[in-house]
Design a protein around this motif. Structure first.
Motif, PDB file in Angstrom:
ATOM      1  N   UNK A 161      34.670  41.475  43.871  1.00 27.41           N
ATOM      2  CA  UNK A 161      34.631  40.545  42.684  1.00 27.41           C
ATOM      3  C   UNK A 161      36.162  40.230  42.285  1.00 27.41           C
ATOM      4  N   UNK A 162      36.946  40.997  42.348  1.00 30.22           N
ATOM      5  CA  UNK A 162      38.396  41.074  41.797  1.00 30.22           C
ATOM      6  C   UNK A 162      39.361  40.192  42.985  1.00 30.22           C
ATOM      7  N   UNK A 163      39.184  40.321  44.297  1.00 30.44           N
ATOM      8  CA  UNK A 163      40.033  39.607  45.326  1.00 30.44           C
ATOM      9  C   UNK A 163      39.452  38.753  46.137  1.00 30.44           C
ATOM     10  N   UNK A 164      37.997  38.843  46.257  1.00 32.72           N
ATOM     11  CA  UNK A 164      37.349  38.139  47.441  1.00 32.72           C
ATOM     12  C   UNK A 164      37.236  38.669  48.510  1.00 32.72           C
ATOM     13  N   UNK A 165      38.001  39.702  48.924  1.00 33.99           N
ATOM     14  CA  UNK A 165      37.558  40.274  50.248  1.00 33.99           C
ATOM     15  C   UNK A 165      36.254  41.103  50.479  1.00 33.99           C
TER      16      UNK A 165
END
Length: 139
Positions: A7-11
């Motif tokens: 949820x922080x970088x979308x990876x």
């Protein structure tokens, strides 16, 4: 196939475990080693204790000194996390048993013992997160 997204970088990751390992990269490095004073900081108490236990800490003058220093600190700050009798280490197939080491125990799990304080901290963070937040070793 289920994908797990950070949820922080979308990876995206193929397993929950992969995501959990990745999420550590987003944790700030705020914990300093109290012994060596190096500018390096750690993401968790577990990582800092691993740094000391493995002998990479310049302030300890050797791995055995480091392990004893941590054991003494835990004995004073959290005595219910140490065993009263040293544990023997197994050196592998065909090897003689290594000298006894000071042992750690999980006060929440019957019969869960660890050779290293970092293993205990890692177990406590994973299995007893509310207790891990309250575990203070004086570092």
């Amino acid at each position: 196939q289920t994908l797990y997204e950070c949820h922080e970088c979308g990876r995206e990751f193929q397993s929950q475990n992969g995501l959990e390992q990745h999420r550590q990269t987003h944790v700030a490095r705020t914990i300093e080693c109290p012994l060596c004073g190096q500018p390096k900081k750690f993401r968790s108490m577990t990582n800092m204790v691993q740094h000391i236990e493995t002998g990479h800490c310049d302030g300890c003058r050797g791995r055995e000194n480091a392990r004893n220093a941590i054991y003494n600190q835990v004995s004073q700050m959290a005595p219910n996390f140490v065993t009263s009798t040293p544990m023997l280490e197994y050196g592998g197939y065909g090897a003689a048993q290594a000298p006894a080491t000071n042992g750690y125990r999980c006060p929440h799990c019957p019969n869960r013992y660890f050779n290293d304080a970092s293993q205990l901290l890692q177990h406590t963070a994973a299995k007893h997160p509310s207790a891990a937040n309250n575990l203070y070793l004086g570092y």
